[in-house]
Design an enzyme around this catalytic site. Structure first.
Site: not given
Ligand code: GRF
Length: 192
Positions: A111, A113, A140, A149
């Site tokens: 993932n 985050h 991260s 997370d």
């Molecule tokens: C990103 O900021 C990611 O870190 C978080 O959700 C957002 C997703 O954006 N988990 P995208 O859909 O990849 O444009």
């Protein structure tokens, strides 16, 4: 000659910009993986059209169409099993997995985050960093485990927080860094 590529499945819920960054990286000859499937849990996710525009196989499994989490996750697992991915990447996927996923899926799941974990788990991380008076913030990439997370961190990148920065400022500065770090972290996981 390059080794055969591993298969990645990407799970999204929205715009899919991290997904697109992974797809673009996967087009590089030396990238160790190809994107075999993109699944969205929302039927209006913009990222599905983006994935289609790259000729990637897509599927929508909308959680709202299921009466419970077990059935939703079972359907998701069945679709993942059909492509047998070597790696599953959550990219803005806004569901928290329960036992069904973790009992059934043995494929490593990553993932991205938007915080310097273990700081600021959960939602609204940019505002949380500002409210905490942090002087730095970041992103991260980590393994997904049953605790939210909380899995082992694979890679992090940080930015400075400037006086007067808003949550939007941080999100805008961080996003291009997210797009660089996710493919790098995938390389690291698949090449080790
Ligand atoms: C990103 O900021 C990611 O870190 C978080 O959700 C957002 C997703 O954006 N988990 P995208 O859909 O990849 O444009």
């Amino acid at each position: 000659m390059n080794a055969p590529k591993s298969k990645i499945a990407i799970l999204i819920s929205g715009r899919g910009s991290n997904m697109e960054a992974i797809i673009k990286a996967s087009q590089e000859v030396d990238f160790p993986a190809e994107v075999a499937l993109v699944i969205s849990n929302k039927d209006d996710a913009k990222g599905i059209d983006v994935a289609k525009s790259y000729g990637i196989k897509t599927q929508t499994i909308a959680h709202k169409d299921f009466t419970n989490k077990v059935d939703f996750e079972t359907a998701l697992c069945e679709s993942l099993e059909a492509v047998q991915p070597d790696l599953i990447c959550l990219a803005g996927f806004m569901r928290i997995f329960g036992d069904t996923y973790f009992e059934r899926v043995k494929t490593p799941t990553l993932n991205i985050h938007p915080s310097l974990l273990p700081k600021h788990k959960g939602l609204n991380t940019h505002q949380a960093a500002i409210d905490a008076g942090d002087i730095s913030h970041g992103v991260s990439v980590h393994f997904v485990t049953p605790a939210l997370d909380d899995g082992a961190i694979i890679m992090q990148e940080s930015i400075e927080i400037h006086k007067g920065d808003t949550a939007n400022d941080l999100a805008n500065r961080l996003l291009p860094i997210e797009h660089e770090i996710y493919p790098k972290a995938i390389r690291k996981v698949l090449n080790t």
